[in-house]
Design a protein around this motif. Structure first.
Motif, PDB file in Angstrom:
ATOM      1  N   THR A   1       0.877  -0.922   0.145  1.00 50.99           N
ATOM      2  CA  THR A   1       0.188  -0.066   0.252  1.00 50.99           C
ATOM      3  C   THR A   1       0.638   0.940   0.043  1.00 50.99           C
ATOM      4  O   THR A   1       2.144   1.051   0.368  1.00 50.99           O
ATOM      5  CB  THR A   1      -1.183   0.270   1.296  1.00 50.99           C
ATOM      6  OG1 THR A   1       0.052   0.199   2.725  1.00 50.99           O
ATOM      7  CG2 THR A   1      -2.051  -1.225   1.169  1.00 50.99           C
TER       8      THR A   1
ATOM      9  N   GLN B   1       0.577   3.222   2.079  1.00 50.48           N
ATOM     10  CA  GLN B   1       1.151   4.353   3.693  1.00 50.48           C
ATOM     11  C   GLN B   1       2.369   2.700   3.712  1.00 50.48           C
ATOM     12  O   GLN B   1       3.213   3.784   4.444  1.00 50.48           O
ATOM     13  CB  GLN B   1      -0.358   3.678   4.245  1.00 50.48           C
ATOM     14  CG  GLN B   1       0.164   3.418   6.243  1.00 50.48           C
ATOM     15  CD  GLN B   1      -0.564   5.903   5.822  1.00 50.48           C
ATOM     16  OE1 GLN B   1      -1.094   6.112   5.818  1.00 50.48           O
ATOM     17  NE2 GLN B   1       1.279   6.247   6.527  1.00 50.48           N
TER      18      GLN B   1
ATOM     19  N   TRP C   1       5.071   4.866   2.404  1.00 50.23           N
ATOM     20  CA  TRP C   1       5.064   6.162   3.362  1.00 50.23           C
ATOM     21  C   TRP C   1       6.198   6.309   4.503  1.00 50.23           C
ATOM     22  O   TRP C   1       6.657   7.109   5.616  1.00 50.23           O
ATOM     23  CB  TRP C   1       3.782   7.187   2.970  1.00 50.23           C
ATOM     24  CG  TRP C   1       4.572   8.132   2.321  1.00 50.23           C
ATOM     25  CD1 TRP C   1       4.592   9.668   2.708  1.00 50.23           C
ATOM     26  CD2 TRP C   1       4.155   8.580   0.609  1.00 50.23           C
ATOM     27  NE1 TRP C   1       4.969  10.608   1.382  1.00 50.23           N
ATOM     28  CE2 TRP C   1       4.859   9.496   0.011  1.00 50.23           C
ATOM     29  CE3 TRP C   1       4.264   7.358  -0.024  1.00 50.23           C
ATOM     30  CZ2 TRP C   1       4.939   9.881  -0.962  1.00 50.23           C
ATOM     31  CZ3 TRP C   1       3.818   7.897  -1.544  1.00 50.23           C
ATOM     32  CH2 TRP C   1       4.512   8.816  -1.585  1.00 50.23           C
ATOM     33  N   THR C   2       5.380   4.834   5.296  1.00 49.18           N
ATOM     34  CA  THR C   2       5.447   4.773   6.776  1.00 49.18           C
ATOM     35  C   THR C   2       7.730   4.493   6.417  1.00 49.18           C
ATOM     36  O   THR C   2       8.380   4.435   7.003  1.00 49.18           O
ATOM     37  CB  THR C   2       5.156   3.369   7.008  1.00 49.18           C
ATOM     38  OG1 THR C   2       4.313   3.466   7.014  1.00 49.18           O
ATOM     39  CG2 THR C   2       5.913   2.767   8.218  1.00 49.18           C
TER      40      THR C   2
ATOM     41  N   LEU D   1      -3.653   8.550  -0.147  1.00 50.46           N
ATOM     42  CA  LEU D   1      -3.451   8.559   1.725  1.00 50.46           C
ATOM     43  C   LEU D   1      -4.523   9.398   2.270  1.00 50.46           C
ATOM     44  O   LEU D   1      -4.295   9.080   3.890  1.00 50.46           O
ATOM     45  CB  LEU D   1      -2.083   9.460   1.573  1.00 50.46           C
ATOM     46  CG  LEU D   1      -0.543   8.974   0.979  1.00 50.46           C
ATOM     47  CD1 LEU D   1       0.655   8.884   1.132  1.00 50.46           C
ATOM     48  CD2 LEU D   1      -0.270   7.320   2.172  1.00 50.46           C
TER      49      LEU D   1
END
Length: 297
Positions: free
Chosen positions: A184, A186, A189-190, A210
């Motif tokens: 994903t 997310q 970006w983590t 997001l």
């Protein structure tokens, strides 16, 4: 006085004879004599002493001949340089490229130009489109190639679309995300995303996916205009690289980087174009370079 007459003066000084000088400049002897007489009348000076044997410059003639010789020499050089310029064997140019073009087709393009035209001097500025646009308007560069989606509408600019460069997200081999069939946004970006400055349109799409309130809320772990640097960092840590496919093709083929399948992400590609000043005639080398840029599909 026209250049032909200066040429006549130099020929007479060199050959010391109206007859021999006339043969050199492909005139009849009377025609050459009239040309020299007209030059003397126009200058108000006697240029040659006409003796029984050699024709020799007067003191005024020596003064004039030295300068006329330089004029004739410079003209020959100019004619030669113009011929070389027309045939792309002389001249130079400066242009700019954005980060993605620099990482994809720039190196092979410049290598081919160096092989074909070793006497040409090129200057390339690699930067984002904002700085390149400023350089273009200052006429410090003749054109630039970059993603043009954020380029302002300006009648003073001419934009020719080039091919789209598809891109994606990549991680080093051995990265935890590389073992997943799909990830994903997310998750990306983590881990932290490395990228050049993203166009506003792309930022808006990602921010929406997001669940961010606006594109202004979207942050990158590292933003840099040097794709090669970003690539080196991604190979040495667990950050995620956003880049054109062509920029990482070798690393992917060698198994050093892995492409990620991102759930729900639309197909993305840079929208490159070549940007010039409207109404400005490009140099022959700039025109050739632009003709060799990857054409739009």
């Amino acid at each position: 006085m026209d250049l032909k007459r200066w040429t006549h003066i130099v020929a007479v000084a060199d050959r010391r004879s109206f007859v021999r000088a006339a043969e050199q400049v492909h005139l009849s002897q009377p025609a050459l004599t009239r040309s020299i007489q007209a030059a003397e009348a126009e200058l108000g000076l006697v240029l040659f002493d006409r003796g029984n044997q050699d024709v020799v410059p007067t003191p005024a003639g020596e003064f004039i001949v030295a300068r006329a010789r330089q004029l004739v020499f410079d003209n020959r050089c100019l004619e030669r340089d113009i011929a070389l310029y027309r045939s792309l064997e002389l001249g130079d140019t400066a242009f700019g490229v954005g980060p993605f073009p620099a990482a994809t087709f720039l190196a092979p393009l410049l290598a081919s130009m160096r092989r074909e035209f070793p006497a040409i001097h090129l200057r390339v500025e690699i930067s984002n489109w904002q700085l390149l646009l400023a350089r273009l308007r200052e006429e410090d560069i003749e054109f630039f190639v970059a993603d043009t989606r954020d380029l302002p509408i300006d009648s003073g600019l001419e934009v020719r679309p080039l091919r789209h460069e598809p891109g994606g997200f990549y991680v080093r081999a051995g990265h935890a995300l590389a073992r997943l069939r799909a990830v994903t946004l997310q998750q990306l970006w983590t881990c932290g995303v490395l990228s050049v400055r993203l166009p506003a349109e792309v930022r808006g799409v990602i921010a929406q996916l997001l669940g961010l309130p606006s594109a202004a809320e979207l942050s990158l772990a590292l933003e840099c205009d040097d794709v090669e640097l970003l690539k080196d960092i991604a190979l040495d840590c667990d950050s995620v690289l956003a880049a054109p496919h062509a920029a990482v093709a070798q690393e992917v083929e060698a198994g050093r980087l892995r492409a990620l399948e991102v759930k729900g992400l639309p197909i993305s590609a840079s929208e490159m174009g070549v940007v010039t000043l409207n109404g400005r005639t490009p140099s022959p080398m700039a025109r050739l370079l632009m003709s060799r840029l990857p054409a739009g599909a």
